[in-house]
Structure formats: C-alpha cells, structure tokens
Write a protein that holds these residues in place. Structure first.
Motif, PDB file in Angstrom:
ATOM      1  N   TYR A   1      10.946  35.855-100.748  1.00  0.00           N
ATOM      2  CA  TYR A   1      11.045  35.602-102.193  1.00  0.00           C
ATOM      3  C   TYR A   1      10.524  36.816-102.953  1.00  0.00           C
ATOM      4  O   TYR A   1       9.353  37.194-102.841  1.00  0.00           O
ATOM      5  N   ASN A   2      11.423  37.434-103.693  1.00  0.00           N
ATOM      6  CA  ASN A   2      11.060  38.596-104.525  1.00  0.00           C
ATOM      7  C   ASN A   2      11.081  38.160-105.981  1.00  0.00           C
ATOM      8  O   ASN A   2      12.152  37.956-106.576  1.00  0.00           O
ATOM      9  N   LYS A   3       9.880  38.010-106.528  1.00  0.00           N
ATOM     10  CA  LYS A   3       9.753  37.531-107.901  1.00  0.00           C
ATOM     11  C   LYS A   3      10.325  38.514-108.908  1.00  0.00           C
ATOM     12  O   LYS A   3      10.997  38.123-109.877  1.00  0.00           O
ATOM     13  N   GLU A   4      10.052  39.832-108.670  1.00  0.00           N
ATOM     14  CA  GLU A   4      10.535  40.846-109.604  1.00  0.00           C
ATOM     15  C   GLU A   4      12.059  40.887-109.658  1.00  0.00           C
ATOM     16  O   GLU A   4      12.673  40.936-110.731  1.00  0.00           O
TER      17      GLU A   4
ATOM     18  N   THR B   1      20.420  36.820-104.767  1.00  0.00           N
ATOM     19  CA  THR B   1      20.159  36.151-106.044  1.00  0.00           C
ATOM     20  C   THR B   1      20.839  34.797-106.042  1.00  0.00           C
ATOM     21  O   THR B   1      21.655  34.487-105.173  1.00  0.00           O
ATOM     22  N   ALA B   2      20.519  33.979-107.033  1.00  0.00           N
ATOM     23  CA  ALA B   2      21.127  32.645-107.146  1.00  0.00           C
ATOM     24  C   ALA B   2      22.640  32.746-107.272  1.00  0.00           C
ATOM     25  O   ALA B   2      23.400  31.955-106.691  1.00  0.00           O
ATOM     26  N   LYS B   3      23.118  33.731-107.998  1.00  0.00           N
ATOM     27  CA  LYS B   3      24.555  33.922-108.164  1.00  0.00           C
ATOM     28  C   LYS B   3      25.211  34.283-106.844  1.00  0.00           C
ATOM     29  O   LYS B   3      26.293  33.781-106.502  1.00  0.00           O
ATOM     30  N   SER B   4      24.527  35.160-106.077  1.00  0.00           N
ATOM     31  CA  SER B   4      25.080  35.568-104.783  1.00  0.00           C
ATOM     32  C   SER B   4      25.159  34.395-103.817  1.00  0.00           C
ATOM     33  O   SER B   4      26.133  34.212-103.095  1.00  0.00           O
ATOM     34  N   TRP B   5      24.084  33.538-103.807  1.00  0.00           N
ATOM     35  CA  TRP B   5      24.094  32.361-102.941  1.00  0.00           C
ATOM     36  C   TRP B   5      25.200  31.394-103.342  1.00  0.00           C
ATOM     37  O   TRP B   5      25.852  30.796-102.478  1.00  0.00           O
TER      38      TRP B   5
END
Length: 320
Positions: free
Chosen positions: A34-37, A45-49
């Motif tokens: 998990y990369n917060k930055e 990213t959420a879009k990629s998933w």
C-alpha cells in the motif's frame, strides 16, 4: 579514514550499502502493498484494478461461451438412442457375448455358484439376485404380445414403437421361478443365460445340413440355441442332466435390439437336474447361431462358471 584511499572508500560504500538495504527493504515491501502517496495497492491504482477486473470478466465469459458452443455442436451430432460407433471394426463388434445370472455384485470376481442344500441362508443371495434381475419383466407397460411373424424387427422398420413382451411363464412351468427358489432348495438350480445387447444384431440361421451336433435335436430356425457342458472331461462326466428352458433357446423374435422404452431383453434358463453332491463342476455354456463365433480367449459366444452343490450339515459347510 584517509581521503583518497580507494580501498577504504570502497569498503565504506559497501558497508553503507548493506545497512541501507537492511533498513529500506521492509519499507519498500510495505509501500508495494500500500503506497499512500501514489494511492496504489499491490502496485496498481483503483482505476487499474477495475480495468483488469473488467478485462478478465469479459475474457473468461467469452471463453466459457466458446466452450459451451463447441459442446452444444458436439452433442447435437449424437443420437441418444444409438452409439456413434458400433458394428464391425469397433470395440463393440458384431459378435455377442454370453452372460449368466445369478452373479453376485457383492463378490464380482467370483464365478462360482456355491450353496448348501441344507442351509437356506447359503442360497438366499442367489435367489434374491434372480428376483432382482427378473423384476423388470413385471413391468409390461408399452409392450405388445408378438405372435406369428411379429417381432422387434417391426420396431426397427418403424412400424411400431413398442417392443415385444417377454413372458416368464415358461420358467414358472419348469419350476424355475421365485415360488420354488429357482430350484436351489431342491438341489436343481436354474441359471439365466442371455446375449449381450448389440444394436441391429439378429441371429442368422444355420443351413439344415450344418446345424452343430450339440444342438441339432433342439435347434429352431430364427432362434439362438444354447448348450451347456462340463469344461473338462471330468466335468463332462459329472455335470449330469441339463434341461433347457425353452428347449429351442432364445427366441429370435426379440431381435434386433434397439433402444426402446421398456425393452425386455430375451433370456433362457438352464436347469441342472442332477449335480453331484460336494463336488465342484466347471461349466461352459455356448450360444449357437451361424453369425456367433466362439472365442475362449475373449469369451465371445460363451460363458464359464462353476457349480458347487453342498449336502452337509450347515455347521460344517463353511470349512469346505
């Protein structure tokens, strides 16, 4: 450390590098999870998933649809009533085998019919097996009584959809029925003989001058004659009197076999009237028609089993 000494500088860099790896390695793995930055999980990213999930849903849906379509096309080429491959040149072949009953499913490797005439419990399993095998003949729905020239050939030619009714009355008259325990309690056991089901097969008659000697006096054109004898010379001497029910064997009007509702497979019975007491007799039964070949190796057209009639006190029968 002396400045300008390349060896010491290299050692320092190597040491510093090792320390840096030890500190940053766990931190780098945590950032991968998990990369917060960057706002990523497992590097995405959420879009990629979302994109990759939609891709695989579409991919596997199309793959499943393709597989179902191919299966539907294949099943559409099959006839539920007839095997795709049968007859000459196939594993099914054109030469029927011969089977017998009672054959106990609880002991499938044994071909011995062993019982003690003084112990009903010893032959009860054989009687139950005969009852179970013949139970289907009690259902006469969708069958017809075939007389004269009527036969199952009418169904094969599309003239009717009802198979010929097979009656058990001949066996009852010959004391080979459930009422008398199929002869076991009298020491005269009855054995069922039947041919394997082969699509389209029907018996071919022997010419009058070439009927086999074993069945010459009982042969009836259009039927399959049966003959049982001892396997070896000692068995031939001890097998005793054998009665065939009916005398002519299996009636040919029940052929050819094809898929029909409530089809009654034709059978015949062999009654062993005078088996020796306390002695095993090896039996070989053969079916006779011009288009039935006998092959001992592959057991075509014949069957082997053993008869062992005991006549002793039930307490001693288990030791033999």
């Amino acid at each position: 450390m002396a400045k300008g000494n390349p060896i010491e500088e290299q050692n320092t860099l190597m040491a510093n590098g090792s320390k840096t790896d030890e500190v940053e390695q766990p931190q780098g793995f945590k950032k991968f999870l998990y990369n917060k930055e960057a706002g990523t999980v497992l590097g995405r990213t959420a879009k990629s998933w979302m994109q990759i999930t939609v891709f695989y849903i579409i991919f596997y849906t199309l793959l499943a649809a393709f597989w179902v379509g191919c299966l539907a096309i294949f099943l559409n080429t099959l006839d539920p009533k007839v095997p795709r491959f049968y007859g000459k040149g196939t594993i099914i072949g054109v030469n029927p085998g011969l089977g017998y009953q009672p054959w106990l499913k609880e002991n499938p490797d044994s071909t011995m019919i062993k019982f003690n005439i003084r112990d009903p419990a010893s032959y009860e399993p054989f009687v139950k097996q005969m009852d179970s095998y013949l139970e289907k003949y009690q259902n006469t729905n969708g069958t017809r009584t075939c007389t004269g020239t009527m036969s199952n050939a009418d169904a094969a030619e599309g003239k009717t959809e009802e198979p010929c009714l097979f009656s058990l009355s001949d066996f009852e008259k010959a004391q080979c029925s459930s009422k008398n325990g199929y002869g076991f309690k009298d020491g005269k056991p009855c054995v069922i003989l039947s041919l394997n089901r082969l699509i389209g097969w029907r018996p071919t008659d022997f010419p009058k001058e070439s009927v086999p000697e074993q069945v010459k006096d009982r042969y009836k054109p259009g039927s399959i004659a049966l003959h049982c004898d001892g396997t070896n010379n000692p068995d031939k001497e001890h097998i005793g009197k054998v009665t065939y029910i009916p005398q002519s064997g299996i009636d040919g009007k029940y052929y050819p076999y094809q898929f029909m509702d409530n089809y009654h497979q034709p059978i015949a019975m062999v009654k062993f009237d005078s088996l020796p007491r306390n002695q095993v007799v090896l039996v070989e039964c053969r079916a006779f028609a011009l288009n039935i070949e006998h092959d001992i190796t592959s057991r075509l057209g014949l069957v082997h089993f053993e008869m062992y009639l005991q006549d002793k006190d039930p307490k001693d029968s288990t030791t033999a």
